[in-house]
Design a protein around this motif. Structure first.
Motif, PDB file in Angstrom:
ATOM      1  N   ILE A 197       0.931  -1.181   0.130  1.00 14.62           N
ATOM      2  CA  ILE A 197      -0.022   0.051  -0.011  1.00 14.62           C
ATOM      3  C   ILE A 197       0.837   1.269  -0.218  1.00 14.62           C
ATOM      4  O   ILE A 197       1.922   1.306   0.740  1.00 14.62           O
ATOM      5  CB  ILE A 197      -0.819   0.131   1.073  1.00 14.62           C
ATOM      6  N   THR A 198       0.451   2.238  -0.971  1.00 18.02           N
ATOM      7  CA  THR A 198       1.313   3.456  -0.947  1.00 18.02           C
ATOM      8  C   THR A 198       0.459   4.574  -1.241  1.00 18.02           C
ATOM      9  O   THR A 198      -0.697   4.348  -1.708  1.00 18.02           O
ATOM     10  CB  THR A 198       2.263   3.472  -2.144  1.00 18.02           C
ATOM     11  N   THR A 199       0.612   5.634  -0.589  1.00 18.68           N
ATOM     12  CA  THR A 199      -0.320   6.969  -0.624  1.00 18.68           C
ATOM     13  C   THR A 199       0.600   8.301  -0.877  1.00 18.68           C
ATOM     14  O   THR A 199       1.567   8.283  -0.574  1.00 18.68           O
ATOM     15  CB  THR A 199      -1.216   7.032   0.848  1.00 18.68           C
ATOM     16  N   THR A 200      -0.253   9.083  -1.262  1.00 14.81           N
ATOM     17  CA  THR A 200       0.634  10.441  -1.586  1.00 14.81           C
ATOM     18  C   THR A 200      -0.555  11.611  -1.262  1.00 14.81           C
ATOM     19  O   THR A 200      -1.745  11.306  -1.952  1.00 14.81           O
ATOM     20  CB  THR A 200       0.932  10.509  -2.930  1.00 14.81           C
ATOM     21  N   PHE A 201      -0.321  12.507  -0.473  1.00 18.59           N
ATOM     22  CA  PHE A 201      -1.356  13.529  -0.418  1.00 18.59           C
ATOM     23  C   PHE A 201      -0.728  15.064  -0.401  1.00 18.59           C
ATOM     24  O   PHE A 201       0.524  15.171  -0.194  1.00 18.59           O
ATOM     25  CB  PHE A 201      -1.854  13.522   1.505  1.00 18.59           C
ATOM     26  N   THR A 202      -1.342  15.720  -1.215  1.00 23.92           N
ATOM     27  CA  THR A 202      -0.898  17.300  -1.399  1.00 23.92           C
ATOM     28  C   THR A 202      -1.927  18.199  -0.938  1.00 23.92           C
ATOM     29  O   THR A 202      -3.275  17.981  -0.659  1.00 23.92           O
ATOM     30  CB  THR A 202      -0.658  17.245  -2.933  1.00 23.92           C
ATOM     31  N   GLY A 203      -1.644  19.281  -0.761  1.00 19.47           N
ATOM     32  CA  GLY A 203      -2.394  20.520  -0.309  1.00 19.47           C
ATOM     33  C   GLY A 203      -3.227  20.160   0.811  1.00 19.47           C
ATOM     34  O   GLY A 203      -2.788  19.676   1.709  1.00 19.47           O
ATOM     35  N   GLU A 204      -4.576  20.476   0.803  1.00 18.84           N
ATOM     36  CA  GLU A 204      -5.718  20.391   1.735  1.00 18.84           C
ATOM     37  C   GLU A 204      -5.676  18.817   2.380  1.00 18.84           C
ATOM     38  O   GLU A 204      -5.969  18.696   3.429  1.00 18.84           O
ATOM     39  CB  GLU A 204      -6.922  20.664   1.383  1.00 18.84           C
ATOM     40  N   PHE A 205      -5.461  17.929   1.657  1.00 14.30           N
ATOM     41  CA  PHE A 205      -5.240  16.523   2.031  1.00 14.30           C
ATOM     42  C   PHE A 205      -4.464  16.185   2.955  1.00 14.30           C
ATOM     43  O   PHE A 205      -4.388  15.426   3.797  1.00 14.30           O
ATOM     44  CB  PHE A 205      -5.331  15.644   0.675  1.00 14.30           C
ATOM     45  N   LYS A 206      -3.102  16.977   2.813  1.00 10.84           N
ATOM     46  CA  LYS A 206      -1.958  16.849   3.411  1.00 10.84           C
ATOM     47  C   LYS A 206      -1.996  17.361   4.772  1.00 10.84           C
ATOM     48  O   LYS A 206      -1.627  17.054   5.822  1.00 10.84           O
ATOM     49  CB  LYS A 206      -0.649  17.282   2.710  1.00 10.84           C
ATOM     50  N   ALA A 207      -2.753  18.646   4.554  1.00 10.43           N
ATOM     51  CA  ALA A 207      -3.014  19.588   5.751  1.00 10.43           C
ATOM     52  C   ALA A 207      -4.219  19.050   6.862  1.00 10.43           C
ATOM     53  O   ALA A 207      -4.001  19.477   7.945  1.00 10.43           O
ATOM     54  CB  ALA A 207      -3.043  20.998   5.455  1.00 10.43           C
ATOM     55  N   ASN A 208      -5.116  18.461   6.239  1.00  7.85           N
ATOM     56  CA  ASN A 208      -6.354  18.110   7.182  1.00  7.85           C
ATOM     57  C   ASN A 208      -6.252  16.556   7.198  1.00  7.85           C
ATOM     58  O   ASN A 208      -6.943  15.968   6.344  1.00  7.85           O
ATOM     59  CB  ASN A 208      -7.797  18.575   6.178  1.00  7.85           C
ATOM     60  N   ALA A 209      -6.204  16.087   8.526  1.00 16.37           N
ATOM     61  CA  ALA A 209      -6.273  14.800   8.800  1.00 16.37           C
ATOM     62  C   ALA A 209      -7.546  14.142   8.652  1.00 16.37           C
ATOM     63  O   ALA A 209      -7.780  13.076   8.206  1.00 16.37           O
ATOM     64  CB  ALA A 209      -5.668  14.722  10.207  1.00 16.37           C
ATOM     65  N   GLU A 210      -8.627  14.915   9.196  1.00 17.79           N
ATOM     66  CA  GLU A 210     -10.098  14.617   8.752  1.00 17.79           C
ATOM     67  C   GLU A 210     -10.438  14.278   7.478  1.00 17.79           C
ATOM     68  O   GLU A 210     -11.164  13.314   7.093  1.00 17.79           O
ATOM     69  CB  GLU A 210     -11.170  15.547   9.473  1.00 17.79           C
ATOM     70  N   LEU A 211      -9.913  15.269   6.709  1.00 17.07           N
ATOM     71  CA  LEU A 211     -10.158  14.741   5.054  1.00 17.07           C
ATOM     72  C   LEU A 211      -9.239  13.558   4.556  1.00 17.07           C
ATOM     73  O   LEU A 211      -9.992  12.790   3.843  1.00 17.07           O
ATOM     74  CB  LEU A 211      -9.766  16.047   4.290  1.00 17.07           C
ATOM     75  N   ARG A 212      -8.141  13.196   5.021  1.00 17.76           N
ATOM     76  CA  ARG A 212      -7.546  12.243   4.774  1.00 17.76           C
ATOM     77  C   ARG A 212      -8.169  10.973   5.222  1.00 17.76           C
ATOM     78  O   ARG A 212      -8.384  10.050   4.508  1.00 17.76           O
ATOM     79  CB  ARG A 212      -6.187  12.192   5.251  1.00 17.76           C
ATOM     80  N   GLU A 213      -8.851  11.145   6.521  1.00 13.99           N
ATOM     81  CA  GLU A 213      -9.548   9.859   7.051  1.00 13.99           C
ATOM     82  C   GLU A 213     -10.724   9.782   6.239  1.00 13.99           C
ATOM     83  O   GLU A 213     -11.068   8.331   6.122  1.00 13.99           O
ATOM     84  CB  GLU A 213      -9.786  10.151   8.440  1.00 13.99           C
ATOM     85  N   ARG A 214     -11.481  10.799   5.847  1.00  5.77           N
ATOM     86  CA  ARG A 214     -12.609  10.572   4.979  1.00  5.77           C
ATOM     87  C   ARG A 214     -12.301   9.676   3.612  1.00  5.77           C
ATOM     88  O   ARG A 214     -12.869   8.890   3.200  1.00  5.77           O
ATOM     89  CB  ARG A 214     -12.955  11.982   4.612  1.00  5.77           C
ATOM     90  N   PHE A 215     -11.244  10.197   3.043  1.00  7.15           N
ATOM     91  CA  PHE A 215     -10.685   9.626   1.847  1.00  7.15           C
ATOM     92  C   PHE A 215     -10.346   8.101   2.197  1.00  7.15           C
ATOM     93  O   PHE A 215     -10.595   7.213   1.139  1.00  7.15           O
ATOM     94  CB  PHE A 215      -9.373  10.321   1.355  1.00  7.15           C
ATOM     95  N   MET A 216      -9.709   7.868   3.030  1.00  9.83           N
ATOM     96  CA  MET A 216      -9.324   6.518   3.475  1.00  9.83           C
ATOM     97  C   MET A 216     -10.388   5.624   3.673  1.00  9.83           C
ATOM     98  O   MET A 216     -10.586   4.323   3.158  1.00  9.83           O
ATOM     99  CB  MET A 216      -8.352   6.434   4.387  1.00  9.83           C
ATOM    100  N   ARG A 217     -11.508   6.196   4.228  1.00  8.45           N
ATOM    101  CA  ARG A 217     -12.750   5.312   4.551  1.00  8.45           C
ATOM    102  C   ARG A 217     -13.352   5.035   3.285  1.00  8.45           C
ATOM    103  O   ARG A 217     -13.856   3.919   3.070  1.00  8.45           O
ATOM    104  CB  ARG A 217     -13.719   6.020   5.370  1.00  8.45           C
ATOM    105  N   LEU A 218     -13.223   5.829   2.208  1.00  6.70           N
ATOM    106  CA  LEU A 218     -13.987   5.680   0.984  1.00  6.70           C
ATOM    107  C   LEU A 218     -13.365   4.734   0.110  1.00  6.70           C
ATOM    108  O   LEU A 218     -13.926   3.921  -0.655  1.00  6.70           O
ATOM    109  CB  LEU A 218     -14.406   6.990   0.212  1.00  6.70           C
ATOM    110  N   CYS A 219     -12.089   4.634   0.239  1.00  3.33           N
ATOM    111  CA  CYS A 219     -11.026   3.732  -0.374  1.00  3.33           C
ATOM    112  C   CYS A 219     -11.349   2.422   0.051  1.00  3.33           C
ATOM    113  O   CYS A 219     -11.316   1.280  -0.869  1.00  3.33           O
ATOM    114  CB  CYS A 219      -9.699   4.039  -0.290  1.00  3.33           C
ATOM    115  N   GLU A 220     -11.777   2.247   1.291  1.00  2.00           N
ATOM    116  CA  GLU A 220     -11.901   1.001   1.841  1.00  2.00           C
ATOM    117  C   GLU A 220     -13.173   0.223   1.753  1.00  2.00           C
ATOM    118  O   GLU A 220     -13.503  -0.854   2.082  1.00  2.00           O
ATOM    119  CB  GLU A 220     -11.534   0.826   3.330  1.00  2.00           C
TER     120      GLU A 220
END
Length: 208
Positions: A181-204
């Protein structure tokens, strides 16, 4: 040539290195068949060099695809939409650059538009453009994010790749159930942990 094109599309051989002819490529396959211990003149192998070269044209077509052009057409009439645009379970079919063994898996890609969006198929095509090359998964993940970030200037990009490497499952350590598993985040995804977690939940979420 702009910086983005230089960073994401020039993975091919240097311009001063002439590309082998089809005949030379087919002869190279015959050499490998002989090295493996078989006879390329055997009935079942006579057409194999042609088939292998044709397969290489498909497997590595990404060297001839330009992410800049893929993402070139954008649409600004989005009625104020400013939430993430996300594609899940994009099939990834690549080959590792160390053994030319298949890498098979899926990718999830999201971006936060800033005024403009692209057709959703273009995101999948960007994944294909980079996966259809000799790759490492880490590099491919970063290239996908960089291409979208540089071409569209969104507020953020997120990329998640989950794949199995047959250089690890069919040779070497022989662990067929291990996934990378590899991930890359830029901009608001990198700055906002809640947004990253939402993205990961949708991926799963399971493939429908």
């Amino acid at each position: 040539m702009d910086a983005m094109t230089d960073k994401t599309t020039l993975a091919a051989a240097p311009a001063d290195t002439p590309r082998p002819t089809r005949e030379q490529a087919e002869e190279a396959v015959r050499t490998l068949i002989r090295w493996a211990g078989d006879d390329p003149r055997r009935e079942g192998l006579i057409e194999t060099p042609k088939r292998v070269v044709k397969a290489y044209e498909e497997w590595f077509r990404g060297y001839h695809e330009d992410p800049v052009q893929i993402l070139g057409k954008r649409f600004e009439d989005v009625q104020g939409y400013d939430d993430m645009v996300m594609l899940t379970h994009i099939d990834v079919e690549s080959h590792c650059e160390h053994h030319i063994a298949p890498i098979l898996g899926t990718a999830c890609v999201a971006y936060l538009p800033d005024r403009a969006v692209v057709g959703i198929s273009k995101i999948a095509k960007v994944v294909e453009a980079f996966s259809k090359r000799l790759q490492t998964q880490e590099t491919m993940t970063a290239q996908i994010a960089d291409a979208i970030n540089d071409a569209m200037a969104p507020r953020g990009v997120a990329v998640f790749v989950d794949a199995k490497h047959q250089c690890m499952t069919t040779r070497g350590v022989h662990h067929p159930h291990v996934s990378t598993i590899t991930t890359t985040f830029t901009g608001e995804f990198k700055a906002n942990a809640e947004l990253r977690e939402r993205f990961m939940r949708l991926c799963e979420q399971p493939r429908r």
